[in-house]
Write a protein that holds these residues in place. Structure first.
Motif, PDB file in Angstrom:
ATOM      1  N   ILE A  64     104.502  28.791 -10.307  1.00  0.00           N
ATOM      2  CA  ILE A  64     105.288  27.346 -11.088  1.00  0.00           C
ATOM      3  C   ILE A  64     105.216  28.133 -12.068  1.00  0.00           C
ATOM      4  O   ILE A  64     104.632  28.572 -12.167  1.00  0.00           O
ATOM      5  CB  ILE A  64     103.972  26.623 -10.837  1.00  0.00           C
ATOM      6  CG1 ILE A  64     102.752  26.436  -8.956  1.00  0.00           C
ATOM      7  CG2 ILE A  64     103.092  25.490 -10.773  1.00  0.00           C
ATOM      8  CD1 ILE A  64     101.854  26.405  -8.543  1.00  0.00           C
ATOM      9  N   ASP A  65     106.119  26.762 -13.202  1.00  0.00           N
ATOM     10  CA  ASP A  65     106.565  27.427 -14.376  1.00  0.00           C
ATOM     11  C   ASP A  65     105.019  26.360 -15.199  1.00  0.00           C
ATOM     12  O   ASP A  65     105.286  25.034 -14.816  1.00  0.00           O
ATOM     13  CB  ASP A  65     107.479  26.649 -14.575  1.00  0.00           C
ATOM     14  CG  ASP A  65     107.878  26.930 -15.983  1.00  0.00           C
ATOM     15  OD1 ASP A  65     107.657  28.537 -16.683  1.00  0.00           O
ATOM     16  OD2 ASP A  65     107.704  26.047 -16.551  1.00  0.00           O
ATOM     17  N   ASN A  99      96.403  22.894 -13.521  1.00  0.00           N
ATOM     18  CA  ASN A  99      97.243  23.413 -14.896  1.00  0.00           C
ATOM     19  C   ASN A  99      96.866  22.756 -16.006  1.00  0.00           C
ATOM     20  O   ASN A  99      95.863  23.762 -17.139  1.00  0.00           O
ATOM     21  CB  ASN A  99      98.343  22.295 -14.996  1.00  0.00           C
ATOM     22  CG  ASN A  99      99.542  22.371 -14.249  1.00  0.00           C
ATOM     23  OD1 ASN A  99      99.180  24.046 -13.100  1.00  0.00           O
ATOM     24  ND2 ASN A  99     101.347  22.035 -14.027  1.00  0.00           N
ATOM     25  N   SER A 139     111.901  27.206  -6.755  1.00  0.00           N
ATOM     26  CA  SER A 139     110.720  28.020  -7.348  1.00  0.00           C
ATOM     27  C   SER A 139     109.746  28.389  -6.481  1.00  0.00           C
ATOM     28  O   SER A 139     109.237  27.714  -6.453  1.00  0.00           O
ATOM     29  CB  SER A 139     109.704  28.385  -8.764  1.00  0.00           C
ATOM     30  OG  SER A 139     111.063  27.720  -9.540  1.00  0.00           O
ATOM     31  N   ARG A 160      95.338  29.678  -8.151  1.00  0.00           N
ATOM     32  CA  ARG A 160      96.602  29.881  -9.212  1.00  0.00           C
ATOM     33  C   ARG A 160      95.946  31.341  -9.783  1.00  0.00           C
ATOM     34  O   ARG A 160      94.695  31.172 -10.429  1.00  0.00           O
ATOM     35  CB  ARG A 160      96.368  28.305  -9.767  1.00  0.00           C
ATOM     36  CG  ARG A 160      97.907  28.500 -11.094  1.00  0.00           C
ATOM     37  CD  ARG A 160      98.538  28.501 -10.178  1.00  0.00           C
ATOM     38  NE  ARG A 160      98.807  26.413  -9.733  1.00  0.00           N
ATOM     39  CZ  ARG A 160      99.016  25.791 -10.400  1.00  0.00           C
ATOM     40  NH1 ARG A 160      99.515  25.911 -11.777  1.00  0.00           N
ATOM     41  NH2 ARG A 160      99.042  24.874 -10.049  1.00  0.00           N
ATOM     42  N   ASP A 189      97.716  20.151  -8.878  1.00  0.00           N
ATOM     43  CA  ASP A 189      98.770  20.832  -9.382  1.00  0.00           C
ATOM     44  C   ASP A 189      98.283  20.330 -11.093  1.00  0.00           C
ATOM     45  O   ASP A 189      98.130  21.350 -11.974  1.00  0.00           O
ATOM     46  CB  ASP A 189      99.694  21.039  -9.393  1.00  0.00           C
ATOM     47  CG  ASP A 189     100.433  21.740  -8.427  1.00  0.00           C
ATOM     48  OD1 ASP A 189      99.333  22.418  -7.784  1.00  0.00           O
ATOM     49  OD2 ASP A 189     101.246  21.460  -7.426  1.00  0.00           O
ATOM     50  N   ASP A 223     103.333  29.956  -3.816  1.00  0.00           N
ATOM     51  CA  ASP A 223     103.814  29.265  -4.435  1.00  0.00           C
ATOM     52  C   ASP A 223     104.267  30.317  -6.359  1.00  0.00           C
ATOM     53  O   ASP A 223     103.725  30.352  -7.039  1.00  0.00           O
ATOM     54  CB  ASP A 223     103.435  27.724  -4.961  1.00  0.00           C
ATOM     55  CG  ASP A 223     104.509  26.544  -4.892  1.00  0.00           C
ATOM     56  OD1 ASP A 223     105.260  27.121  -5.440  1.00  0.00           O
ATOM     57  OD2 ASP A 223     104.115  25.759  -4.997  1.00  0.00           O
ATOM     58  N   TYR A 256     101.142  31.767  -9.732  1.00  0.00           N
ATOM     59  CA  TYR A 256     100.974  31.672  -8.423  1.00  0.00           C
ATOM     60  C   TYR A 256     100.277  31.800  -7.985  1.00  0.00           C
ATOM     61  O   TYR A 256      99.030  31.372  -8.021  1.00  0.00           O
ATOM     62  CB  TYR A 256     101.616  33.686  -8.074  1.00  0.00           C
ATOM     63  CG  TYR A 256     102.877  33.424  -8.904  1.00  0.00           C
ATOM     64  CD1 TYR A 256     103.681  33.781  -8.467  1.00  0.00           C
ATOM     65  CD2 TYR A 256     102.362  34.557 -10.079  1.00  0.00           C
ATOM     66  CE1 TYR A 256     104.850  34.898  -9.374  1.00  0.00           C
ATOM     67  CE2 TYR A 256     102.992  35.774 -11.014  1.00  0.00           C
ATOM     68  CZ  TYR A 256     104.850  35.272 -10.832  1.00  0.00           C
ATOM     69  OH  TYR A 256     105.524  35.826 -11.178  1.00  0.00           O
TER      70      TYR A 256
END
Length: 353
Positions: free
Chosen positions: A293-294, A343, A285, A312, A339, A291, A301
């Motif tokens: 990122i799910d 999140n 991905s 992000r 990350d 990047d 992104y």
């Protein structure tokens, strides 16, 4: 007659008087600050700046800790942090600006733009550089050499795999993009970024690869060395400033973000192309420069740099997070990764408006 109200009763009365959303927002902000300080302490990060934006409005912003321990200087809105690889956020925008101007395309071959490439490199395209699927050897191995010597050394290395086959992060991609900007735009990639995305070099936006250099508002960087904090002595060569080397304050980053959101930097179509997933032969991905990122089924992104900075975007939620720190988030079995930290902050901020 003075009537004393117990603290618990007073809190309850305030809860009733305040709208429900206001109490939830206050609680969320307190929880975010508490969580940031907890992670900051566990990773031994002297100072950081955080901003979270929703639908064009800053919904949470705070500075935490110290920019310079020696002189006891606190982090402020003007504190300048090295971005490391988060620099690539701006480099990618610059590339898509050239694409928007039809000076290059994602399918442009390097051989059409640079005439001194090794034969095995000639099928590599712009999209392969942006997606880190070029298969090129990494020039970072030779970053202590001058550009001509580094170029000869990396040119002598064999290509690692067929372009587009898989993801393999390397800095050669951005060195080549810098050379392409010099030829197509008549200036370095770093200078193009400053002149088109900012108002030129400023006290709080500039390229500098030597982290021991002295600049106004420049935060000292730190590394954890056992029980000690040591000044970070990193250096990025000027010829690869597109990959790293940009330094910026939170104020400047937020102003840039406004331009991005308003369509001043890129059209809606160009931003969509930037965020389009690249299709690798071996699934991974990543978009065309940022990047991918799910987050529990929601696409986000961005980029992180030096395990210390992060940008992000979550378009579906109209949210953006910017994090700048002066030491690394070093993940381990007991520590939260950068990350993971980002999140969780985005999830915690969902109740803010």
């Amino acid at each position: 007659m003075l009537i004393l109200i117990p603290r618990i009763c007073l809190s309850f009365i305030l809860m009733l008087l305040l709208p429900a959303y206001s109490f939830a927002e206050v609680s969320a902000k307190i929880a975010i600050d508490r969580y940031v300080r907890e992670i900051q302490q566990s990773h031994r990060i002297p100072g950081l700046a955080l901003a979270i934006v929703r639908d064009g409005k800053v919904i949470h912003r705070a500075n935490y800790g110290t920019a310079n321990i020696e002189f006891d200087v606190s982090v402020s809105d003007e504190t300048v942090f090295p971005l490391f690889s988060t620099t690539k956020i701006f480099s990618v925008v610059a590339v898509h600006q050239l694409i928007e101007q039809k000076k290059i395309s994602l399918d442009s071959k390097l051989a059409e733009l640079l005439d001194d490439l090794p034969e095995t490199w000639r099928e590599v395209k712009i999209k392969h550089l942006l997606s880190h699927s070029s298969g090129l050897p990494d020039i970072v191995v030779y970053e202590n050499q001058v550009e001509n010597e580094a170029q000869q050394a990396v040119y002598a290395q064999a290509i690692l795999f067929k372009p587009g086959e898989k993801f393999d992060y390397n800095q050669t991609n951005y060195w080549l993009l810098n050379r392409i900007f010099q030829k197509i735009a008549g200036q370095s990639l770093s200078n193009y970024i400053l002149t088109t995305q900012f108002l030129g070099a400023q006290e709080t936006v500039f390229f500098e690869g030597n982290h021991l250099a002295v600049h106004p508002h420049f935060s000292v960087g730190y590394n954890n060395a056992g029980s000690k904090l040591m000044k970070r002595n990193w250096h990025f060569p000027q010829y690869n400033y597109g990959a790293a080397g940009l330094n910026m304050s939170m104020n400047a980053f937020l102003e840039w973000h406004k331009k991005l959101e308003s369509g001043t930097l890129l059209s809606t179509a160009s931003l969509a192309n930037l965020q389009q997933a690249f299709v690798y032969d071996q699934a991974r991905s990543f978009a065309h420069g940022w990047d991918l990122i799910d987050m529990d089924g929601v696409a986000s992104y961005g980029f992180t740099g030096g395990m210390a900075t992060a940008f992000r975007q979550v378009p579906q939620k109209k949210m953006t997070l910017i994090l700048l720190a002066n030491a690394m988030f070093i993940p381990s079995a007991k520590q939260t990764s950068l990350d993971g930290f980002v999140n969780r902050l985005l999830l915690m901020a969902e109740t803010l408006r």
